[in-house]
Design a protein around this motif. Sequence first.
Motif, short mmCIF file in Angstrom:
data_model
loop_
_atom_site.label_atom_id
_atom_site.label_comp_id
_atom_site.label_asym_id
_atom_site.label_seq_id
_atom_site.Cartn_x
_atom_site.Cartn_y
_atom_site.Cartn_z
N ASP A 70 49.73 0.50 -26.13
CA ASP A 70 50.02 1.60 -25.19
C ASP A 70 49.10 2.79 -25.46
O ASP A 70 48.63 3.45 -24.53
CB ASP A 70 51.48 2.04 -25.31
CG ASP A 70 52.47 0.95 -24.89
OD1 ASP A 70 52.02 -0.11 -24.44
OD2 ASP A 70 53.69 1.17 -25.02
N ARG A 71 48.82 3.05 -26.72
CA ARG A 71 47.91 4.15 -27.09
C ARG A 71 46.51 3.89 -26.53
O ARG A 71 45.84 4.80 -26.04
CB ARG A 71 47.83 4.29 -28.62
CG ARG A 71 49.18 4.58 -29.28
CD ARG A 71 49.05 4.54 -30.80
NE ARG A 71 50.37 4.56 -31.41
CZ ARG A 71 50.58 4.66 -32.71
NH1 ARG A 71 49.54 4.76 -33.54
NH2 ARG A 71 51.79 4.67 -33.20
N ALA A 72 46.07 2.63 -26.64
CA ALA A 72 44.72 2.29 -26.14
C ALA A 72 44.65 2.49 -24.62
O ALA A 72 43.63 2.93 -24.09
CB ALA A 72 44.38 0.85 -26.50
N THR A 73 45.76 2.20 -23.92
CA THR A 73 45.79 2.39 -22.47
C THR A 73 45.61 3.88 -22.13
O THR A 73 44.88 4.24 -21.20
CB THR A 73 47.13 1.87 -21.90
OG1 THR A 73 47.38 0.55 -22.40
CG2 THR A 73 47.10 1.80 -20.39
N ILE A 74 46.23 4.75 -22.93
CA ILE A 74 46.09 6.21 -22.73
C ILE A 74 44.68 6.67 -23.12
O ILE A 74 44.06 7.47 -22.43
CB ILE A 74 47.17 6.97 -23.55
CG1 ILE A 74 48.56 6.68 -22.98
CG2 ILE A 74 46.89 8.46 -23.56
CD1 ILE A 74 49.70 7.23 -23.82
N GLY A 75 44.17 6.14 -24.24
CA GLY A 75 42.83 6.51 -24.68
C GLY A 75 41.78 6.14 -23.63
O GLY A 75 40.83 6.89 -23.37
N ASN A 76 41.98 4.99 -22.99
CA ASN A 76 41.04 4.50 -21.98
C ASN A 76 40.83 5.51 -20.86
O ASN A 76 39.72 5.67 -20.34
CB ASN A 76 41.59 3.18 -21.40
CG ASN A 76 40.70 2.61 -20.32
OD1 ASN A 76 40.63 3.12 -19.22
ND2 ASN A 76 40.00 1.55 -20.65
N MET A 77 41.90 6.20 -20.46
CA MET A 77 41.85 7.04 -19.26
C MET A 77 41.30 8.45 -19.52
O MET A 77 41.36 9.30 -18.64
CB MET A 77 43.25 7.14 -18.64
CG MET A 77 43.76 5.85 -18.04
SD MET A 77 43.07 5.44 -16.42
CE MET A 77 44.12 6.37 -15.32
N ALA A 78 40.76 8.70 -20.71
CA ALA A 78 40.23 10.06 -21.00
C ALA A 78 39.26 10.57 -19.93
O ALA A 78 39.35 11.73 -19.52
CB ALA A 78 39.59 10.10 -22.39
N PRO A 79 38.32 9.74 -19.41
CA PRO A 79 37.44 10.27 -18.36
C PRO A 79 38.23 10.70 -17.12
O PRO A 79 37.84 11.63 -16.42
CB PRO A 79 36.52 9.09 -18.02
CG PRO A 79 36.59 8.20 -19.19
CD PRO A 79 37.97 8.36 -19.77
N GLU A 80 39.36 10.02 -16.85
CA GLU A 80 40.15 10.38 -15.68
C GLU A 80 40.92 11.69 -15.90
O GLU A 80 41.11 12.45 -14.96
CB GLU A 80 41.12 9.25 -15.32
CG GLU A 80 40.47 8.11 -14.57
CD GLU A 80 39.42 7.35 -15.38
OE1 GLU A 80 38.32 7.14 -14.86
OE2 GLU A 80 39.68 6.99 -16.54
N TYR A 81 41.35 11.95 -17.15
CA TYR A 81 41.96 13.28 -17.35
C TYR A 81 40.93 14.31 -17.77
O TYR A 81 41.23 15.49 -17.91
CB TYR A 81 43.20 13.27 -18.24
CG TYR A 81 43.22 12.46 -19.53
CD1 TYR A 81 42.65 12.94 -20.70
CD2 TYR A 81 43.89 11.23 -19.58
CE1 TYR A 81 42.72 12.21 -21.88
CE2 TYR A 81 43.96 10.50 -20.76
CZ TYR A 81 43.38 11.00 -21.91
OH TYR A 81 43.45 10.27 -23.09
N GLY A 82 39.67 13.89 -17.93
CA GLY A 82 38.57 14.84 -18.08
C GLY A 82 38.20 15.19 -19.51
O GLY A 82 37.25 15.93 -19.73
#
Length: 893
Positions: free
Chosen positions: A300-312
Amino acid sequence: MSHPDSFRSAKSLSVGGETYRYYSIPDAEANGLAGVSRLPFSMKVLLENLLRFEDGRTVVADDARAMTGWLADRRSDREIAFRPARVLMQDFTGVPAVVDLAAMRDAMKHLGGDPKKINPLVPVDLVIDHSVIVDEFGNARAFGRNVELEYERNGERYRFLRWGAQAFDNFRVVPPGTGICHQVNLEYLSQTVWTKDEGGEKVAYPDTLVGTDSHTTMVNGLAVLGWGVGGIEAEAAMLGQPISMLIPEVIGFKITGALREGVTATDLVLTVTQMLRKKGVVGKFVEFYGPGLDNMALEDRATIGNMAPEYGATCGFFPIDADTIRYLRETGRDEARVALVEAYAKAQGMFRTSDTPDPVFSDTLELDLASVEPSIAGPKRPQDRVLLKEAKAGFLASLEGEFKKPGEAGKRAAVAGRDHDLGHGDVVIAAITSCTNTSNPSVMIGAGLLARNAAARGLTRKPWVKTSLAPGSQVVAGYLEKSGLQAELDKIGFNLVGFGCTTCIGNSGPLPEEISDTINEADLVAAAVLSGNRNFEGRVNPDVRANYLASPPLVVAYALAGSMQVDLATEPLGVGSDGQPVYLRDIWPSSAEVADFIRKTINRELFQSKYADVFKGDANWQGIEVSGGMTYEWVSSSTYVQNPPYFEGMDREPKPVTDIEGARVLGLFLDSITTDHISPAGSIKLASPAGEYLRDHQVRPQDFNQYGTRRGNHEVMMRGTFANIRIKNQMVPGVEGGVTIHYPSGEQLPIYDAAMRYKAEGVPLVVFAGREYGTGSSRDWAAKGTNLLGVRAVIAQSFERIHRSNLVGMGVVPLTFEEGTSWQTLGLKGDETVTIHGLADGLRPRVTLEAEIASADGTVRKVPLLCRIDTLDELDYFRNGGILHYVLRSLAA
């Protein structure tokens, strides 16, 4: 490297009979760096890097001291040099980097040096994952056929990469059909603590990396600090040069509670993305902390880490804790490495437990996991989260507002040759795709169980839905097969279509012709639902205007429902074989059943068997014939891979830098010109310089492919520089696209044609721009193309950080006006000539130079310009003609 070790931090650590040297943060704290144990975990990784690489030049003691200043102010303006442990590439961005290495070998030979010296100095892994397209789907042939087409289309590129894998040390290629770079990185390549032999002893340090894909950040879930960079920065890092960066602000994101039944990791990540976008975290680190981490699996942490470009954010970091150790062990990492990770993290104060005091952060925000609800995001941006129960109303509101179709919700159109019609919001693509979610067994097993339950009730996908399953690694295919769930997914059309980055980057493949025709003729707003991370308009498929991000189980549910106009919370997905309506709640699997399937099917042996021969590849890969040995045998007829001209006429000693005399203006641009405006991207138009070049080389328009796949051919790429259809050169007011005026002839020409005419005339070029020149992704071709067009200087009001350093890395000087001055206040029209003094002698970082700008009427103005070559290293790069030339000469010497 000389090592002053100002804070006496070098120590020994013994683990399992091995002894390692490491640079101790607790010791550095005791010897002058007061308070650094309270730094965020991600900042401790940066501090360790500074302690280990202190050399009195690129890293000085004051860089480490700035970390204590950061604790007081919670921010810092200091620029530091960061050296990642390794580099990760995908094939789109990796091909030009390997082209540059191959060209450097040729140049080394020309200089009389040893070409064998040209190798990456840090480990590089290139994963071929961006070229598979979903042409075939929904049947047992899909995987084999898509692989076949991939090799047909990309034979030239793959031949070249296969040569590179054999020719270079420290360089490994993961062949097509293995998985996506981020998931292979998470499951296999990353070690969390890296080691190397140095001077006869083993050194241990945090695993860090930069990658040429923005979603490199996924691995921050495994406490591996890394983020995406452009090709020039990646090549510099690969060749041992530091990456310069400002000490970042770190936003602490506190997690409490636990997710409720029926809520997925995807629902969580869409919530986090929306919160952080609203907060504003561009250019900052985000670090997760708090008691809720005890209830959050690493997947689940990796899923959140993946989206860093989307949250900027630059990255979304999770510290090492007991679950990190669990994941490393379960994914088949070496037991000795797992023991080292635990011992090292504890020795460094980098191991999080439930009673670890909260670090000091620049700012914080908080989320109770129990408050997260089932969600999707769309229709255009990853941060536009919609609660699942409000998704139907959200689509109808978008149809009316965003898509300007008021009163058309019920519109339907017949599909030729089929016994169904099509309407607004019908889901024509349902794709379990991309790196974001396919690394997470809970949502993949959840999707399989949902498919099983749906098939048992007699449901299948609607006939207009193009379904696909493109997992991020072979491990996923392995456990879906072993659990029997792949057979259930096959029943409703989610057959395996390939391993790689498909729908998320627009490799969704064409829709069936009759569906495409109906959408376009009736002007329908068709929808796609994908488990990826990007849903920008026009990205997923040219026929699809509304795109939604969703968890894999919801992708399956929408394939069954077939429309965004079905409310999954209250309306049935369809009618079962018993004639009764079937609702989502009837077939949604429980978290206990998902956990049971994971326990029964996923183990250490599965990971070890799937990754045992990861670099070997299938029969297609092994069958590629490789020509060339130490140097590459360039094929003059290739339209994909060519030897770039960067090193033509290069000598062992750099020629003295000359002033810029009598330069012409190639373009006058306004504020916020992005690297997407400058760099070639997207499809290649027939009536463009690049299209003409390909046509002249007997390439049929349907085989033009896109700029991304042709990044290894400078002839295509320089023709596409400044050629964006939306760029506005103010020398040609009212006209969009890459055109300029050639002087003194006054002729209007494509920018490439004008640049080549100036080159033939021996005339240097400059570009003028406004504020924030070069924002957006760090595209290396934005700087490479500028250089190859003959531009010596870019003069702007301000630069985006990465593009400025990329220009210097390609030997182009970035200059800024004094505050209050711009090309508009000077009244420039573009017909002027520009002379810049001070480059030939007295050049030093951030010196003020003088430009003489002569108008057509003979008036000359003297304008002061700040030279944005900011460091001594950058000055060395510039004097050598670029970073690659600097490294080449250093190695030749």
